[in-house]
Scaffold this motif. Sequence first.
Motif, short mmCIF file in Angstrom:
data_model
loop_
_atom_site.label_atom_id
_atom_site.label_comp_id
_atom_site.label_asym_id
_atom_site.label_seq_id
_atom_site.Cartn_x
_atom_site.Cartn_y
_atom_site.Cartn_z
N GLU A 170 -29.32 14.06 -22.83
CA GLU A 170 -29.98 14.02 -21.69
C GLU A 170 -31.12 13.42 -21.76
OE1 GLU A 170 -31.37 18.19 -20.97
OE2 GLU A 170 -29.35 19.26 -21.58
N LEU A 171 -31.33 13.15 -23.00
CA LEU A 171 -32.84 12.21 -22.88
C LEU A 171 -32.27 10.79 -22.94
CD1 LEU A 171 -35.63 12.57 -23.63
CD2 LEU A 171 -35.67 12.08 -25.90
N CYS A 172 -31.16 10.47 -23.54
CA CYS A 172 -30.51 8.95 -23.21
C CYS A 172 -30.27 8.89 -21.75
CB CYS A 172 -29.35 8.76 -24.01
SG CYS A 172 -29.55 8.81 -25.78
N ASP A 173 -29.78 9.63 -20.93
CA ASP A 173 -29.59 9.53 -19.62
C ASP A 173 -31.01 9.30 -18.91
OD1 ASP A 173 -26.84 9.85 -20.03
OD2 ASP A 173 -26.57 11.85 -19.37
N ALA A 174 -31.90 10.27 -19.53
CA ALA A 174 -33.10 10.08 -18.65
C ALA A 174 -33.83 8.64 -18.74
CB ALA A 174 -34.14 11.24 -18.96
N VAL A 175 -33.78 8.13 -20.05
CA VAL A 175 -34.31 6.85 -20.49
C VAL A 175 -33.44 5.80 -19.59
CG1 VAL A 175 -34.76 5.01 -22.04
CG2 VAL A 175 -35.11 7.62 -22.68
N LEU A 176 -32.22 5.89 -19.42
CA LEU A 176 -31.54 4.88 -18.73
C LEU A 176 -31.98 4.92 -17.20
CD1 LEU A 176 -29.28 2.96 -18.75
CD2 LEU A 176 -27.61 4.60 -18.28
N SER A 177 -32.24 6.14 -16.67
CA SER A 177 -32.51 6.26 -15.42
C SER A 177 -34.31 5.60 -15.11
CB SER A 177 -32.77 7.78 -14.86
OG SER A 177 -31.66 8.28 -14.80
N VAL A 178 -35.00 5.81 -16.12
CA VAL A 178 -36.16 4.99 -16.14
C VAL A 178 -35.94 3.49 -16.29
CG1 VAL A 178 -38.43 4.78 -17.43
CG2 VAL A 178 -37.44 7.11 -17.26
N ARG A 179 -35.19 3.20 -16.90
CA ARG A 179 -34.87 1.73 -17.09
C ARG A 179 -34.64 1.05 -15.64
NH1 ARG A 179 -35.98 -2.83 -17.25
NH2 ARG A 179 -34.63 -4.48 -18.18
N GLU A 180 -33.72 1.74 -15.12
CA GLU A 180 -33.08 1.23 -13.93
C GLU A 180 -33.96 1.22 -12.81
OE1 GLU A 180 -30.00 4.27 -13.39
OE2 GLU A 180 -28.51 3.00 -14.55
N THR A 181 -35.39 1.80 -13.08
CA THR A 181 -36.33 1.65 -11.97
C THR A 181 -36.99 0.20 -12.23
OG1 THR A 181 -38.29 2.47 -13.47
CG2 THR A 181 -36.91 3.89 -12.18
N GLY A 182 -36.54 -0.55 -13.16
CA GLY A 182 -37.25 -1.85 -13.39
C GLY A 182 -38.48 -1.75 -14.40
N LEU A 183 -38.79 -0.61 -15.06
CA LEU A 183 -39.84 -0.56 -15.83
C LEU A 183 -39.35 -1.19 -17.42
CD1 LEU A 183 -42.67 0.72 -16.61
CD2 LEU A 183 -41.50 2.64 -17.44
N PRO A 184 -40.54 -2.00 -17.93
CA PRO A 184 -40.04 -2.65 -19.36
C PRO A 184 -40.12 -1.75 -20.30
CG PRO A 184 -41.32 -4.12 -18.08
CD PRO A 184 -41.29 -2.86 -17.31
N ILE A 185 -39.08 -1.71 -21.28
CA ILE A 185 -39.33 -0.74 -22.35
C ILE A 185 -39.20 -1.47 -23.69
CG2 ILE A 185 -38.20 1.29 -23.34
CD1 ILE A 185 -37.23 2.05 -20.62
N ILE A 186 -40.18 -1.05 -24.67
CA ILE A 186 -39.65 -1.11 -26.08
C ILE A 186 -39.15 0.01 -26.76
CG2 ILE A 186 -40.83 -2.09 -28.13
CD1 ILE A 186 -42.77 -3.49 -26.85
N LEU A 187 -38.15 -0.15 -27.21
CA LEU A 187 -37.36 0.87 -27.71
C LEU A 187 -36.90 0.90 -29.12
CD1 LEU A 187 -35.79 3.83 -27.25
CD2 LEU A 187 -33.74 2.38 -26.47
N ILE A 188 -37.31 1.70 -30.07
CA ILE A 188 -36.66 1.95 -31.45
C ILE A 188 -35.92 2.87 -31.37
CG2 ILE A 188 -37.23 2.48 -33.88
CD1 ILE A 188 -40.00 1.00 -33.57
N ASP A 189 -34.73 2.81 -31.68
CA ASP A 189 -33.64 3.98 -32.06
C ASP A 189 -32.75 3.39 -33.23
OD1 ASP A 189 -33.38 6.68 -30.50
OD2 ASP A 189 -31.63 6.12 -31.06
N GLN A 190 -31.89 4.35 -33.76
CA GLN A 190 -30.81 4.02 -34.67
C GLN A 190 -29.43 4.21 -34.13
OE1 GLN A 190 -31.51 3.11 -37.86
NE2 GLN A 190 -33.87 3.31 -37.28
N ASP A 191 -29.42 4.68 -32.90
CA ASP A 191 -28.16 4.72 -31.84
C ASP A 191 -28.13 3.35 -31.31
OD1 ASP A 191 -25.97 4.99 -30.24
OD2 ASP A 191 -26.73 7.16 -29.69
N VAL A 192 -27.12 2.43 -31.78
CA VAL A 192 -26.84 1.16 -31.28
C VAL A 192 -26.21 1.14 -29.82
CG1 VAL A 192 -25.50 -1.08 -31.77
CG2 VAL A 192 -26.70 0.10 -33.54
#
Length: 259
Positions: A195-217
């Motif tokens: 759910e959280l991954c899908d939400a972050v992807l939706s945020v990214r699709e708005t064009g907002l730049p993101i710096i992301l640390i995560d262990q899930d490649v």
Amino acid sequence: MPDPILDIRSLSGGYEPTQVFQDVTLQVAAGESIGIFGPNGHGKTTLLKTLSGLIDPWAGDIFFCNERLNKKGERGSRKWRNFNYDAITRRRMDPKNVARAGLVHVQQGNLLFPELTVEETLSISGTAAMGRKGWSLAEVKELFPRLAERWTHKIRFLSGGERQMVSVSAGLMSAPKLLILDEPTLGLSPKIRQELCDAVLSVRETGLPIILIDQDVAFLEQIIDTLYLFDHGRISGRMSREEMPNHDELMVILFGEHH
């Protein structure tokens, strides 16, 4: 080429007296998102806390939207162990000014006020926006329908995943020009994680730049344009999304064949 939205030059920092990272140089272009991947305990979180002013940089420069965020020059040395220099010296960087500029950091561990409700927490989250238009309560509810069900619940009664959703929502309501997410899916169940991954992807699709640390490649690959490898407090590699190897191959790059 247009100027980068974030320009980090030869940045070093840590916790007195230990230097944690050194000579970090990277840029985030307007509209770009980057990932930082590396072993635990090697300085990734400390780097992000330095970018957002939670701890002072020791040396180097941080420019955001062409404005310098930290004082110029190297930090002065602390010569006497029993003297608190921080009591008489001004900080080299002010986290309030960083957030007001639009560099918004959602920290690891969902650090929220436990006695506030979801509604109360999000209602005060827009104060850092300084007149910029952040996400609305309605937009946040649409992004995280689970929060709408928990709207009047106190933070301390939420699950870890739900608190993380509140943290991300609070960051979005602060009207970020660039959003920093430090391991947003750490320790979550597979369902909540998705759910959280899908939400972050939706945020990214708005064009907002993101710096992301995560262990899930696989998660990183969906979000970012450029991946930086971080090892022993230094950037050890840089690659585009198209060049990204899988998790096992990244482990070999970082640790060798017999990790």
